[in-house]
Design a protein around this motif. Structure first.
Motif, short mmCIF file in Angstrom:
data_model
loop_
_atom_site.label_atom_id
_atom_site.label_comp_id
_atom_site.label_asym_id
_atom_site.label_seq_id
_atom_site.Cartn_x
_atom_site.Cartn_y
_atom_site.Cartn_z
N GLY A 1 14.54 23.05 6.91
CA GLY A 1 15.53 22.19 7.54
C GLY A 1 15.52 20.81 6.92
N PRO A 2 16.42 19.94 7.37
CA PRO A 2 16.50 18.58 6.82
C PRO A 2 15.35 17.71 7.30
N VAL A 3 14.88 16.84 6.39
CA VAL A 3 13.81 15.89 6.69
C VAL A 3 14.20 14.54 6.09
N ASN A 4 14.17 13.50 6.89
CA ASN A 4 14.52 12.16 6.42
C ASN A 4 13.26 11.32 6.26
N GLY A 5 13.29 10.40 5.30
CA GLY A 5 12.13 9.55 5.05
C GLY A 5 12.54 8.11 4.79
N VAL A 6 11.64 7.19 5.12
CA VAL A 6 11.83 5.76 4.81
C VAL A 6 10.55 5.26 4.14
N PHE A 7 10.71 4.28 3.21
CA PHE A 7 9.53 3.80 2.53
C PHE A 7 9.78 2.43 1.92
N ASP A 8 8.69 1.71 1.72
CA ASP A 8 8.70 0.46 0.95
C ASP A 8 8.39 0.81 -0.50
N LEU A 9 9.13 0.21 -1.43
CA LEU A 9 8.87 0.43 -2.85
C LEU A 9 8.03 -0.73 -3.37
N PRO A 10 6.76 -0.47 -3.75
CA PRO A 10 5.88 -1.55 -4.23
C PRO A 10 6.23 -1.97 -5.66
N GLY A 11 5.55 -3.01 -6.13
CA GLY A 11 5.76 -3.51 -7.48
C GLY A 11 5.29 -2.54 -8.54
N PHE A 12 5.64 -2.84 -9.79
CA PHE A 12 5.29 -1.98 -10.92
C PHE A 12 4.24 -2.66 -11.79
N THR A 13 3.50 -1.84 -12.49
CA THR A 13 2.49 -2.32 -13.42
C THR A 13 2.48 -1.42 -14.65
N GLY A 14 1.94 -1.94 -15.75
CA GLY A 14 1.85 -1.16 -16.98
C GLY A 14 3.16 -0.99 -17.70
N CYS A 15 4.15 -1.84 -17.42
CA CYS A 15 5.48 -1.70 -18.01
C CYS A 15 5.61 -2.57 -19.27
N GLY A 16 6.13 -1.97 -20.33
CA GLY A 16 6.38 -2.71 -21.57
C GLY A 16 5.46 -2.31 -22.68
N ALA A 17 6.00 -1.69 -23.74
CA ALA A 17 5.18 -1.28 -24.88
C ALA A 17 4.93 -2.44 -25.83
N THR A 18 5.91 -3.34 -25.97
CA THR A 18 5.78 -4.44 -26.92
C THR A 18 5.79 -5.80 -26.25
N GLU A 19 6.22 -5.87 -25.00
CA GLU A 19 6.22 -7.13 -24.26
C GLU A 19 6.03 -6.83 -22.78
N PRO A 20 5.43 -7.75 -22.01
CA PRO A 20 5.19 -7.50 -20.59
C PRO A 20 6.50 -7.49 -19.79
N LEU A 21 6.73 -6.38 -19.09
CA LEU A 21 7.97 -6.23 -18.32
C LEU A 21 7.71 -5.96 -16.84
N ASP A 22 6.44 -6.09 -16.41
CA ASP A 22 6.11 -5.81 -15.00
C ASP A 22 6.95 -6.67 -14.06
N ALA A 23 7.03 -7.96 -14.31
CA ALA A 23 7.72 -8.88 -13.41
C ALA A 23 9.22 -8.56 -13.34
N LEU A 24 9.81 -8.19 -14.48
CA LEU A 24 11.23 -7.87 -14.50
C LEU A 24 11.52 -6.63 -13.67
N ILE A 25 10.78 -5.54 -13.92
CA ILE A 25 11.02 -4.28 -13.20
C ILE A 25 10.72 -4.46 -11.71
N THR A 26 9.66 -5.18 -11.41
CA THR A 26 9.31 -5.42 -10.00
C THR A 26 10.41 -6.21 -9.30
N GLY A 27 10.91 -7.26 -9.95
CA GLY A 27 11.94 -8.08 -9.34
C GLY A 27 13.23 -7.34 -9.10
N LEU A 28 13.54 -6.37 -9.96
CA LEU A 28 14.78 -5.63 -9.81
C LEU A 28 14.73 -4.56 -8.73
N THR A 29 13.55 -4.00 -8.47
CA THR A 29 13.49 -2.76 -7.69
C THR A 29 12.77 -2.85 -6.35
N THR A 30 11.75 -3.65 -6.21
CA THR A 30 10.85 -3.52 -5.07
C THR A 30 11.44 -4.07 -3.79
#
Length: 415
Positions: A353-382
């Motif tokens: 049957g159907p199941v609904n969920g709610v959640f908080d999306l936390p910040g990201f870490t480890g993002c960016g192969a050549t430059e740090p992108l944690d703050a950018l991804i976190t600011g856009l999504t969390t």
């Protein structure tokens, strides 16, 4: 029946029944009680249960009173019976346990009856499945003068479903139709000395029943694989992502009487899916999203499931306005996501049957192969207020041990 390696299929009828009236003449009469039952695949089914108890019309203080005969009769409707046959069950046996309230002069005592089916009953491929359980009841000793009433309470139908290659387990919780007269008997009692204070009636020992079936402990775990469909909405991005292909691999166990709550313990598996959104509301962006399997725990109580699912999300292969953004291979949530899950009132273990969920999306870490992108991804999504809309389809039951090509179940404790 205890010698069989079969698990008991418990039909939990959790019923609070209120007695009405105390007029004499009810002794020995049938009482038909109506319930709404959640069968595993068919959903809500109306079930009529007839309780017969041949109590005497009169009794005396200090002398035991017990019905000469007691039985419980019911017929599983044709649609639900067909579902039992589809599970491969060929016969059913077991019995019932009926709780009663014995009351007199405002005092009451709880009692319980047990009864058994006389022999295994074949499960028809079509039509109703009629069952009758008979047995003895504990005697009651009136303490004072005045009407002594016996009212029906919680009823548990313990059914063992037997297949050619073993047994299966399924719970069916039921609730009563309101407004019923559930009095089984009213007995006129005399013989007390004047001035004796009211005391509750005394219930005697339940006669020994070697084949008594009511469960006193959880039943063994059983494997299920639920196919899963649905979507998730990330509030901050105003983005809806299809969850793609996946499923939930779970063990389920059935708790003790009277509720027979079902606990699902498993993991959610989802394939990576593309997600798209608008950065800052106007810059198109895409990325691959993968949900990392985490433990899912749900408890089904009277047709409604609640629980939590743990997961982590990994982002990779991002593009912003058509230009690649190398997030690397380690861009994921800095902490575990906990999704609060809740089903509708018609969720069933073997129907899904159907199941609904709610959640908080936390910040990201480890993002960016050549430059740090944690703050950018976190600011856009969390942020809070994110939702998951999930449908668990009808599950398959794997053959254990060993893989089953017809059911893609994996042991959730091993991956």
């Amino acid at each position: 029946m205890s010698s069989r390696p079969a698990a008991v299929a418990a039909f939990g009828l959790a019923v609070l029944l209120v007695g009405a009236g105390s007029a004499p003449g009810l002794a020995g009469k049938d009482s038909t009680l109506h319930y709404t039952c959640q069968f595993p695949a068919t959903g809500a089914v109306d079930l009529a249960v007839t309780v017969s108890a041949a109590y005497p019309d009169t009794g005396r203080v200090g002398q035991q009173v017990a019905p000469a005969a007691a039985s419980v009769r019911f017929a599983v409707p044709a649609e639900a019976t067909a579902e039992l046959a589809k599970l491969g069950a060929v016969t059913v046996d077991g019995g019932t346990q009926l709780a009663t309230t014995v009351a007199q002069q405002g005092k009451s005592t709880d009692s319980a009856w047990t009864a058994q089916f006389a022999q295994p009953v074949p499960i028809p491929a079509t039509g109703e499945l009629a069952l009758t359980a008979s047995g003895t009841t504990p005697p009651v000793t009136p303490a004072v003068d005045g009407p002594l009433t016996v009212a029906a309470g919680t009823l548990v139908l313990n059914l063992s479903l037997h297949k050619a290659d073993g047994s299966t387990v399924l719970p069916v919780p039921c609730t009563p139709v309101t407004g019923q007269n559930t009095m089984l008997a009213t007995i006129t009692v005399g013989g007390t000395e004047t001035g004796t204070p009211a005391q509750p009636p005394v219930v005697g020992e339940q006669p020994a029943t070697p084949q008594s079936t009511p469960a006193a402990a959880p039943l063994p775990p059983n494997p299920l694989h639920y196919p899963l469909t649905g979507s998730t909405t990330i509030k901050k991005l105003n983005a809806v992502t299809d969850l793609g292909k996946g499923g939930v691999d779970a063990w389920y166990t059935i708790g003790p009487a009277p509720d027979f709550d079902v606990t699902l313990h498993g993991k959610m598996r989802l394939d990576p899916v593309p997600t798209s959104f608008l950065n800052f509301g106007f810059v198109p962006a895409t990325a691959m999203m993968q949900f990392v399997p985490g433990m899912t725990e749900m408890v089904l109580h009277k047709g409604k499931a609640t629980g939590t699912s743990k997961t982590d999300t990994r982002l990779y292969e991002a593009r912003v306005n058509g230009v690649g953004m190398d997030l690397g291979q380690t861009c994921h949530n800095a902490r575990t996501i906990s999704i609060t899950l809740e089903s509708g009132s018609n969720f069933t273990v073997l129907g899904g049957g159907p199941v609904n969920g709610v959640f908080d999306l936390p910040g990201f870490t480890g993002c960016g192969a050549t430059e740090p992108l944690d703050a950018l991804i976190t600011g856009l999504t969390t942020g809070p207020g994110n939702t998951a809309n999930i449908v668990l389809g009808k599950p398959c039951r794997p053959k254990v041990p060993g893989p089953d090509p017809t059911c893609p179940w994996q042991d959730p404790d091993k991956f």
